[in-house]
Design a protein around this motif. Structure first.
Motif, PDB file in Angstrom:
ATOM      1  N   GLY A  78       0.795  -1.219   0.000  1.00 47.39           N
ATOM      2  CA  GLY A  78       0.000   0.000   0.000  1.00 47.39           C
ATOM      3  C   GLY A  78       0.826   1.266   0.000  1.00 47.39           C
ATOM      4  N   ARG A  79       2.128   1.155  -0.113  1.00 49.55           N
ATOM      5  CA  ARG A  79       3.010   2.323  -0.091  1.00 49.55           C
ATOM      6  C   ARG A  79       3.302   2.821  -1.508  1.00 49.55           C
ATOM      7  NH1 ARG A  79       7.174   0.846   4.895  1.00 49.55           N
ATOM      8  NH2 ARG A  79       5.804   1.644   6.528  1.00 49.55           N
ATOM      9  N   VAL A  80       3.656   4.098  -1.582  1.00 51.37           N
ATOM     10  CA  VAL A  80       3.937   4.717  -2.877  1.00 51.37           C
ATOM     11  C   VAL A  80       5.210   4.115  -3.476  1.00 51.37           C
ATOM     12  CG1 VAL A  80       4.542   6.879  -4.046  1.00 51.37           C
ATOM     13  CG2 VAL A  80       2.792   6.873  -2.258  1.00 51.37           C
ATOM     14  N   ILE A  81       5.139   3.804  -4.772  1.00 52.76           N
ATOM     15  CA  ILE A  81       6.322   3.372  -5.506  1.00 52.76           C
ATOM     16  C   ILE A  81       6.543   4.343  -6.663  1.00 52.76           C
ATOM     17  CG2 ILE A  81       6.145   0.947  -4.860  1.00 52.76           C
ATOM     18  CD1 ILE A  81       4.779   0.390  -7.504  1.00 52.76           C
ATOM     19  N   GLN A  82       7.721   4.344  -7.225  1.00 50.64           N
ATOM     20  CA  GLN A  82       8.101   5.366  -8.177  1.00 50.64           C
ATOM     21  C   GLN A  82       7.462   5.209  -9.548  1.00 50.64           C
ATOM     22  OE1 GLN A  82      12.402   5.447  -8.256  1.00 50.64           O
ATOM     23  NE2 GLN A  82      12.542   6.489  -6.293  1.00 50.64           N
ATOM     24  N   GLU A  83       7.087   3.997  -9.919  1.00 50.09           N
ATOM     25  CA  GLU A  83       6.608   3.773 -11.279  1.00 50.09           C
ATOM     26  C   GLU A  83       5.691   2.567 -11.314  1.00 50.09           C
ATOM     27  OE1 GLU A  83      10.149   2.918 -13.475  1.00 50.09           O
ATOM     28  OE2 GLU A  83      10.771   1.350 -12.076  1.00 50.09           O
ATOM     29  N   LYS A  84       4.917   2.480 -12.393  1.00 48.80           N
ATOM     30  CA  LYS A  84       4.115   1.273 -12.586  1.00 48.80           C
ATOM     31  C   LYS A  84       5.049   0.090 -12.746  1.00 48.80           C
ATOM     32  CE  LYS A  84      -0.274   2.891 -14.476  1.00 48.80           C
ATOM     33  NZ  LYS A  84      -1.059   2.218 -13.434  1.00 48.80           N
ATOM     34  N   PHE A  85       4.664  -1.027 -12.175  1.00 51.63           N
ATOM     35  CA  PHE A  85       5.581  -2.157 -12.089  1.00 51.63           C
ATOM     36  C   PHE A  85       4.813  -3.427 -12.416  1.00 51.63           C
ATOM     37  CE2 PHE A  85       8.577  -4.940  -9.625  1.00 51.63           C
ATOM     38  CZ  PHE A  85       9.747  -4.537 -10.264  1.00 51.63           C
ATOM     39  N   PHE A  86       5.334  -4.222 -13.336  1.00 50.47           N
ATOM     40  CA  PHE A  86       4.603  -5.398 -13.794  1.00 50.47           C
ATOM     41  C   PHE A  86       5.397  -6.687 -13.646  1.00 50.47           C
ATOM     42  CE2 PHE A  86       2.943  -1.758 -16.165  1.00 50.47           C
ATOM     43  CZ  PHE A  86       1.603  -1.846 -15.844  1.00 50.47           C
ATOM     44  N   GLN A  87       6.413  -6.669 -12.826  1.00 50.46           N
ATOM     45  CA  GLN A  87       7.232  -7.865 -12.637  1.00 50.46           C
ATOM     46  C   GLN A  87       6.485  -8.898 -11.796  1.00 50.46           C
ATOM     47  OE1 GLN A  87      11.695  -7.715 -12.011  1.00 50.46           O
ATOM     48  NE2 GLN A  87      11.021  -8.267  -9.971  1.00 50.46           N
ATOM     49  N   ASN A  88       6.776 -10.162 -12.041  1.00 57.01           N
ATOM     50  CA  ASN A  88       6.195 -11.234 -11.223  1.00 57.01           C
ATOM     51  C   ASN A  88       6.685 -11.135  -9.783  1.00 57.01           C
ATOM     52  OD1 ASN A  88       4.819 -13.628 -12.992  1.00 57.01           O
ATOM     53  ND2 ASN A  88       6.366 -12.520 -14.178  1.00 57.01           N
ATOM     54  N   ALA A  89       5.784 -11.361  -8.848  1.00 51.79           N
ATOM     55  CA  ALA A  89       6.180 -11.475  -7.446  1.00 51.79           C
ATOM     56  C   ALA A  89       6.807 -12.848  -7.221  1.00 51.79           C
ATOM     57  CB  ALA A  89       4.974 -11.299  -6.533  1.00 51.79           C
ATOM     58  N   VAL A  90       7.668 -12.939  -6.226  1.00 51.99           N
ATOM     59  CA  VAL A  90       8.222 -14.230  -5.820  1.00 51.99           C
ATOM     60  C   VAL A  90       7.899 -14.441  -4.347  1.00 51.99           C
ATOM     61  CG1 VAL A  90      10.089 -14.130  -7.516  1.00 51.99           C
ATOM     62  CG2 VAL A  90      10.501 -13.279  -5.205  1.00 51.99           C
ATOM     63  N   MET A  91       7.782 -15.707  -3.959  1.00 50.23           N
ATOM     64  CA  MET A  91       7.586 -16.043  -2.557  1.00 50.23           C
ATOM     65  C   MET A  91       8.617 -17.103  -2.181  1.00 50.23           C
ATOM     66  SD  MET A  91       3.453 -15.858  -1.930  1.00 50.23           S
ATOM     67  CE  MET A  91       3.574 -15.411  -0.187  1.00 50.23           C
ATOM     68  N   ALA A  92       9.404 -16.812  -1.163  1.00 49.86           N
ATOM     69  CA  ALA A  92      10.516 -17.675  -0.772  1.00 49.86           C
ATOM     70  C   ALA A  92      10.177 -18.454   0.495  1.00 49.86           C
ATOM     71  CB  ALA A  92      11.769 -16.837  -0.537  1.00 49.86           C
ATOM     72  N   VAL A  93      10.482 -19.754   0.478  1.00 49.84           N
ATOM     73  CA  VAL A  93      10.329 -20.597   1.665  1.00 49.84           C
ATOM     74  C   VAL A  93      11.593 -20.433   2.508  1.00 49.84           C
ATOM     75  CG1 VAL A  93      10.002 -22.929   2.540  1.00 49.84           C
ATOM     76  CG2 VAL A  93       8.914 -22.239   0.384  1.00 49.84           C
ATOM     77  N   ILE A  94      11.440 -19.848   3.699  1.00 54.77           N
ATOM     78  CA  ILE A  94      12.587 -19.506   4.542  1.00 54.77           C
ATOM     79  C   ILE A  94      12.516 -20.277   5.857  1.00 54.77           C
ATOM     80  CG2 ILE A  94      13.774 -17.632   5.759  1.00 54.77           C
ATOM     81  CD1 ILE A  94      12.789 -15.726   3.618  1.00 54.77           C
ATOM     82  N   GLU A  95      13.641 -20.833   6.223  1.00 49.48           N
ATOM     83  CA  GLU A  95      13.749 -21.659   7.433  1.00 49.48           C
ATOM     84  C   GLU A  95      13.687 -20.791   8.696  1.00 49.48           C
ATOM     85  OE1 GLU A  95      16.839 -24.948   9.380  1.00 49.48           O
ATOM     86  OE2 GLU A  95      17.405 -23.802   7.598  1.00 49.48           O
ATOM     87  N   ASN A  96      13.172 -21.426   9.785  1.00 50.90           N
ATOM     88  CA  ASN A  96      13.122 -20.714  11.066  1.00 50.90           C
ATOM     89  C   ASN A  96      13.589 -21.578  12.237  1.00 50.90           C
ATOM     90  OD1 ASN A  96      12.660 -18.525  12.804  1.00 50.90           O
ATOM     91  ND2 ASN A  96      10.601 -19.259  13.305  1.00 50.90           N
ATOM     92  N   SER A  97      14.528 -22.473  12.002  1.00 43.89           N
ATOM     93  CA  SER A  97      15.125 -23.202  13.116  1.00 43.89           C
ATOM     94  C   SER A  97      16.176 -22.317  13.785  1.00 43.89           C
ATOM     95  CB  SER A  97      15.782 -24.490  12.621  1.00 43.89           C
ATOM     96  OG  SER A  97      16.913 -24.177  11.817  1.00 43.89           O
ATOM     97  N   LYS A  98      16.649 -22.727  14.947  1.00 48.28           N
ATOM     98  CA  LYS A  98      17.691 -21.949  15.628  1.00 48.28           C
ATOM     99  C   LYS A  98      18.938 -21.822  14.770  1.00 48.28           C
ATOM    100  CE  LYS A  98      16.360 -23.021  20.411  1.00 48.28           C
ATOM    101  NZ  LYS A  98      16.789 -23.657  21.696  1.00 48.28           N
ATOM    102  N   GLN A  99      19.266 -22.899  14.038  1.00 53.78           N
ATOM    103  CA  GLN A  99      20.475 -22.883  13.206  1.00 53.78           C
ATOM    104  C   GLN A  99      20.359 -21.923  12.031  1.00 53.78           C
ATOM    105  OE1 GLN A  99      18.659 -25.462  14.191  1.00 53.78           O
ATOM    106  NE2 GLN A  99      19.862 -27.329  14.515  1.00 53.78           N
ATOM    107  N   ALA A 100      19.135 -21.572  11.671  1.00 54.46           N
ATOM    108  CA  ALA A 100      18.919 -20.701  10.511  1.00 54.46           C
ATOM    109  C   ALA A 100      18.968 -19.220  10.868  1.00 54.46           C
ATOM    110  CB  ALA A 100      17.572 -21.021   9.872  1.00 54.46           C
ATOM    111  N   ARG A 101      18.822 -18.903  12.131  1.00 55.71           N
ATOM    112  CA  ARG A 101      18.761 -17.494  12.540  1.00 55.71           C
ATOM    113  C   ARG A 101      20.165 -16.925  12.740  1.00 55.71           C
ATOM    114  NH1 ARG A 101      15.000 -19.377  17.211  1.00 55.71           N
ATOM    115  NH2 ARG A 101      13.194 -20.102  16.029  1.00 55.71           N
ATOM    116  N   PRO A 102      20.328 -15.640  12.483  1.00 55.69           N
ATOM    117  CA  PRO A 102      19.338 -14.713  11.928  1.00 55.69           C
ATOM    118  C   PRO A 102      19.155 -14.922  10.430  1.00 55.69           C
ATOM    119  CG  PRO A 102      21.414 -13.575  12.242  1.00 55.69           C
ATOM    120  CD  PRO A 102      21.610 -14.949  12.806  1.00 55.69           C
ATOM    121  N   GLN A 103      17.928 -14.732   9.962  1.00 61.97           N
ATOM    122  CA  GLN A 103      17.648 -14.909   8.543  1.00 61.97           C
ATOM    123  C   GLN A 103      18.014 -13.645   7.755  1.00 61.97           C
ATOM    124  OE1 GLN A 103      15.324 -15.442  11.018  1.00 61.97           O
ATOM    125  NE2 GLN A 103      14.471 -17.508  10.766  1.00 61.97           N
TER     126      GLN A 103
END
Length: 333
Positions: free
Chosen positions: A39-64
């Motif tokens: 919902g924030r202002v961006i500088q220009e119209k943008f048509f790139q595909n969004a990506v969604m990343a699967v990110i680990e949250n074990s103790k060994q993975a932090r800080p991400q």
């Protein structure tokens, strides 16, 4: 003669004034472009595909890396009593995101509902079945290792990363995607400084894992903590994760195999809680197959969010959510 000149000059000025009054003034409206996800202002119209990343949250993975840059983050429970993040990136994709881990059916389906490209490293057997038998946009590190790399600061398997510099050519070569606004966003926020209904929030996921948030009224954000209010959840740049909106989605959850893998009913409808502007709001969610979840208040109106980062905490229906307000304790089951 001087009198006539003066008279004509006054008449000329009057004509100018009258013309200005009766002639419509054309004001060129300033057009703004807004991110459909933050919902924030961006500088220009943008048509790139969004990506969604699967990110680990074990103790060994932090800080991400990269979590604080995502406008939308889902947190899902996986087997073993730990959680996994599904972080969305669109307009500004950081150069380091991870650690990247394997996908689960509900992560795949959530990514697909955003018409995004899923970034992951393998999947559960049921997850592979969905990927192989459906038209799901995804990049799997197992088959496309050139879009990922392993860092030296963590041990395998907690050191797999991706980032914009790795996937930019892939994204630029794809047909663009136009997105509708993900949420209804507020134009202004009104905060009752005399009555902060939810100053501290505790979200019980499973066993010993608890997510905590503390409301920062000065900046109107929620600071994220893990298991207590003394352990801030930090990004790899040593910056504490903060969010504008917290949405809690209760879903039916059950174990499906001897490995403890989970099955979640993410479609349909269910109970939801919202923490926005220091307030606590009860409501419900609705989701159809292939579409993203819509969140409503108890008046059946779509809940309005602050522009900025939104975290969606997906929890079992049995999870306990507590919040503190002033000297009193609030509790919701």
């Amino acid at each position: 003669m001087k009198y006539k000149r003066k008279k004509y000059f006054i008449l000329f000025i009057l004509i100018i004034i009258i013309l200005q009054l009766i002639t419509p003034t054309k004001i060129k409206a300033q057009k703004y472009n807004f991110s459909p996800f933050s919902g924030r202002v961006i500088q220009e119209k943008f048509f790139q595909n969004a990506v969604m990343a699967v990110i680990e949250n074990s103790k060994q993975a932090r800080p991400q890396s990269g979590l604080n840059s995502a406008p939308i983050v889902y947190e899902y429970l996986v087997e073993g009593g730990i959680t996994r993040f599904l972080a969305l990136y669109w307009y500004e994709i950081p150069n380091k995101i991870g650690p990247i881990r394997s996908a689960r059916p509900y992560l795949i389906k959530t990514s697909n509902s955003y018409k995004s490209i899923l970034l992951h490293a393998g999947a559960s057997p049921a997850g592979f079945n969905i990927l192989q038998n459906n038209d799901i946009k995804h990049i799997d590190q197992i088959y496309n290792g050139n879009y990922f790399w392993r860092g030296s600061e963590k041990k395998i398997p907690h050191n797999l990363f991706t980032g914009y510099f790795k996937i930019s050519d892939y994204l630029n070569n794809r047909t663009g995607q136009e997105y509708q606004s993900r949420f209804e966003f507020k134009d202004l926020s009104f905060i009752n400084i005399e009555k902060i209904e939810a100053k501290k929030i505790k979200i019980d996921y499973w066993g010993n894992y608890e997510v905590n948030y503390e409301y920062d009224i000065k900046n109107n954000v929620y600071k994220r903590y893990l298991n207590d209010f003394e352990t801030p959840h930090l990004n790899q740049n040593n910056e504490q994760i903060t969010v504008k909106n917290i949405l809690v989605k209760f879903v039916e959850t059950k174990s499906k195999d001897d490995q403890g893998r989970l099955e979640m009913k993410i479609n349909g409808t269910g109970k939801a809680y919202y923490f926005i502007d220091g307030e606590f709001i009860e409501g419900k969610w609705k989701k159809e197959e292939g579409e993203w979840t819509v969140f409503y208040n108890n008046e059946n109106k779509e809940v309005k969010l602050n522009p900025g980062k939104t975290w969606i905490q997906v929890v079992p229906t049995s999870s306990e959510i507590k919040y503190e307000k002033g000297d009193n304790n609030g509790k919701r089951n």
